[in-house]
Design an enzyme around this catalytic site. Structure first.
Site, short mmCIF file in Angstrom:
data_model
loop_
_atom_site.label_atom_id
_atom_site.label_comp_id
_atom_site.label_asym_id
_atom_site.label_seq_id
_atom_site.Cartn_x
_atom_site.Cartn_y
_atom_site.Cartn_z
N PHE A 1 -32.90 82.36 -4.11
CA PHE A 1 -32.07 82.44 -2.91
C PHE A 1 -31.66 81.08 -2.36
O PHE A 1 -30.73 80.98 -1.58
CB PHE A 1 -32.79 83.26 -1.84
CG PHE A 1 -33.61 82.47 -0.87
CD1 PHE A 1 -34.87 82.03 -1.20
CD2 PHE A 1 -33.11 82.14 0.38
CE1 PHE A 1 -35.63 81.29 -0.31
CE2 PHE A 1 -33.86 81.40 1.28
CZ PHE A 1 -35.11 80.97 0.94
N LYS A 2 -32.34 80.02 -2.80
CA LYS A 2 -32.00 78.70 -2.26
C LYS A 2 -30.58 78.28 -2.62
O LYS A 2 -29.98 77.44 -1.96
CB LYS A 2 -33.02 77.67 -2.70
CG LYS A 2 -34.37 77.94 -2.03
CD LYS A 2 -35.38 76.85 -2.21
CE LYS A 2 -36.58 77.08 -1.33
NZ LYS A 2 -37.39 78.24 -1.75
N ASP A 3 -30.02 78.89 -3.68
CA ASP A 3 -28.62 78.61 -4.02
C ASP A 3 -27.67 78.95 -2.88
O ASP A 3 -26.65 78.30 -2.70
CB ASP A 3 -28.20 79.44 -5.24
CG ASP A 3 -28.84 78.95 -6.54
OD1 ASP A 3 -29.07 77.74 -6.68
OD2 ASP A 3 -29.09 79.80 -7.42
#
Ligand SMILES: *Cc1c(COP(=O)(O)O)cnc(C)c1O
Length: 468
Positions: free
Chosen positions: A109-111
């Site tokens: 999810f850090k993208d």
């Protein structure tokens, strides 16, 4: 919108300054001076917007110093790299809604935040005719997402330290197979903490920091939080149209308190009763879970788990929530944070009721995680990664009749394949992007170095980008 510091020691700054500052100059964290409120009429009108259009509606309420057309362009480029047109699909599985946040380039999810941050940096550097050298330490996920956020960008070089042989094979390959000339992977002979300490020490050399235009990508950057607020609203819109406008709970696997804090902002922004409770789910590193259940915010030892991106005790975004808890009083926040630095704890017993108005919590043991992955797969045929399972475990335990729960799926199961395969007792089908990384003879680039601050500082100096 102007941004202030939780410690009250800076003059208010506009969004672009806040992004470039990262950490506030007084050591606090930056927050918008007010949280914009969205009325139910406006909320209703957003129902059919695409993800990038919705992102623009939300972000433009927090950003008034980037022209609208430019902001639209930055947003649309940031989410064009995702492998599905929906960007963030929400699926219904068993009793839960699952929001898949892992369709970006590094499958975590850090993208969602770092694709956006990379493009914002590029845009602002272009405007100022300047350059930046990003330096960071990673235990796995953040490093690869940051590298993919800035690879190939002309005005940015990035240096990421990871502990040699102590990140997963997939994580290592995701970082080291990026061979763009602006990307420098450094494997250090040491631990993540060694890497972190070296990075901190180099940033503390203020002369060096300024001369080399050092920049950070850690999770305290306000732009990261803002990008994450968007998907909570996206989920609320989706669920309210499927479940007749019911208030929704969110279950969030939590480490640094960044993701769930974005949920807290969304909750305060949206019409009353759109978001009911935020479920704060931790693994055995449970400081935040103890904070919610009895106001005990006190450091424990970090233990290694199957959800390594949540193996954190000192949550770097917690100060933002604390500021609201303490009635937005910088002096009290400052005092509490100083006390925490000295004693490793803040006693929040008196705030328990207030905390529990917004949060529910649960901690998952290693056994809970593997049982959850296995049982959910057996019952519904859906395979999840260990981080996601921490949240799903909490959701299944606390779901109330008639109240929809949306679980945040924060990583693709293939990224943590060993744990997942052991739980479901069969081999996983790897997504193409991982299979390709694992091919032999893939070109890769990485410097192996001792965990020596001077050596690393010299390396950064030698390879850093300079204004021409
Ligand atoms: C970073 C991360 C988390 C934790 O998010 P925070 O914002 O640090 O609370 C959870 N799951 C995965 C896969 C992550 O990479």
């Amino acid at each position: 919108m102007q941004y202030i510091s939780t410690r009250g020691g800076i003059d208010p700054v506009p969004f672009t300054k806040a992004v470039m500052m990262g950490l506030a100059d007084d050591g606090g964290l930056l927050l918008p001076r007010t949280i914009p409120r969205i009325g139910s009429d406006t909320f209703g009108q957003w129902k059919d917007l695409s993800y990038p259009k919705l992102a623009f509606e939300i972000m433009s309420r927090f950003i008034d110093d980037i022209p609208g057309t430019d902001l639209r362009d930055i947003i649309s480029r940031s989410y064009a790299t995702f492998d599905t047109e929906q960007v963030i699909p929400i699926i219904h599985q068993g009793p839960l809604h699952i929001m898949e946040l892992f369709h970006g380039p590094t499958l975590a999810f850090k993208d969602v935040a770092l694709q956006f941050l990379g493009n914002i940096f590029e845009y602002l550097l272009e405007k100022d005719d300047s350059v930046m050298n990003i330096l960071g330490a990673t235990s796995g996920d953040t490093g690869s997402a940051a590298i993919y956020g800035v690879r190939g960008k002309e005005r940015i070089n990035i240096f990421i330290l990871h502990p040699h042989k102590r990140v997963s094979k997939v994580q290592e390959k995701q970082m080291t197979t990026v061979t763009d000339s602006n990307v420098f992977n450094i494997a250090i002979r040491g631990t993540f903490d060694d890497g972190q300490a070296i990075v901190k020490a180099i940033f503390n050399d203020l002369d060096f920091k300024e001369k080399q235009h050092l920049g950070a990508i850690n999770s305290i950057n306000w732009a990261r939080v803002l990008a994450q607020v968007v998907y909570y609203v996206h989920a609320c819109l989706h669920i309210s149209s499927h479940e007749n406008d019911k208030a929704t709970d969110f279950s969030v696997p939590t480490g640094n308190f960044g993701d769930i804090f974005a949920g807290y902002i969304a909750k305060r922004m949206l019409p009353e009763g759109t978001i009911r409770k935020l479920m704060l789910a931790t693994n055995s590193n449970d400081i935040l879970s103890r904070m919610v259940s009895n106001g005990d915010y006190s450091l424990g030892d970090v233990v290694a788990t199957s959800s390594p991106s949540m193996d954190i005790q000192s949550a770097s975004n917690f100060e933002r929530y604390l500021y609201y808890l303490l009635d937005k009083e910088p002096n009290r926040t400052n005092q509490a944070m100083m006390q925490f630095a000295e004693t490793g704890e803040i006693n929040l017993t008196d705030f328990k009721d207030q905390i529990q108005r917004d949060f529910i919590t649960e901690k998952a043991t290693e056994e809970d995680v593997s049982t959850c992955i296995r049982d959910f797969y057996k019952q519904y045929g859906y395979i999840m990664d260990p981080h996601t399972a921490v949240g799903v475990h909490c959701a299944l335990k606390h779901q109330e009749k008639g109240i929809p729960v949306c679980c945040l799926a924060t990583a693709h199961p293939g990224k943590f394949g060993d744990t997942v395969e052991a739980a479901i007792e069969k081999p996983l089908e790897l997504p193409d992007s991982i299979a390709v990384l694992m091919e032999e003879n893939r070109e890769s680039r990485c410097e192996l170095m001792d965990a020596d601050r001077n050596d690393i500082q010299e390396f950064v100096k030698k390879h850093s980008k300079h204004n021409c």
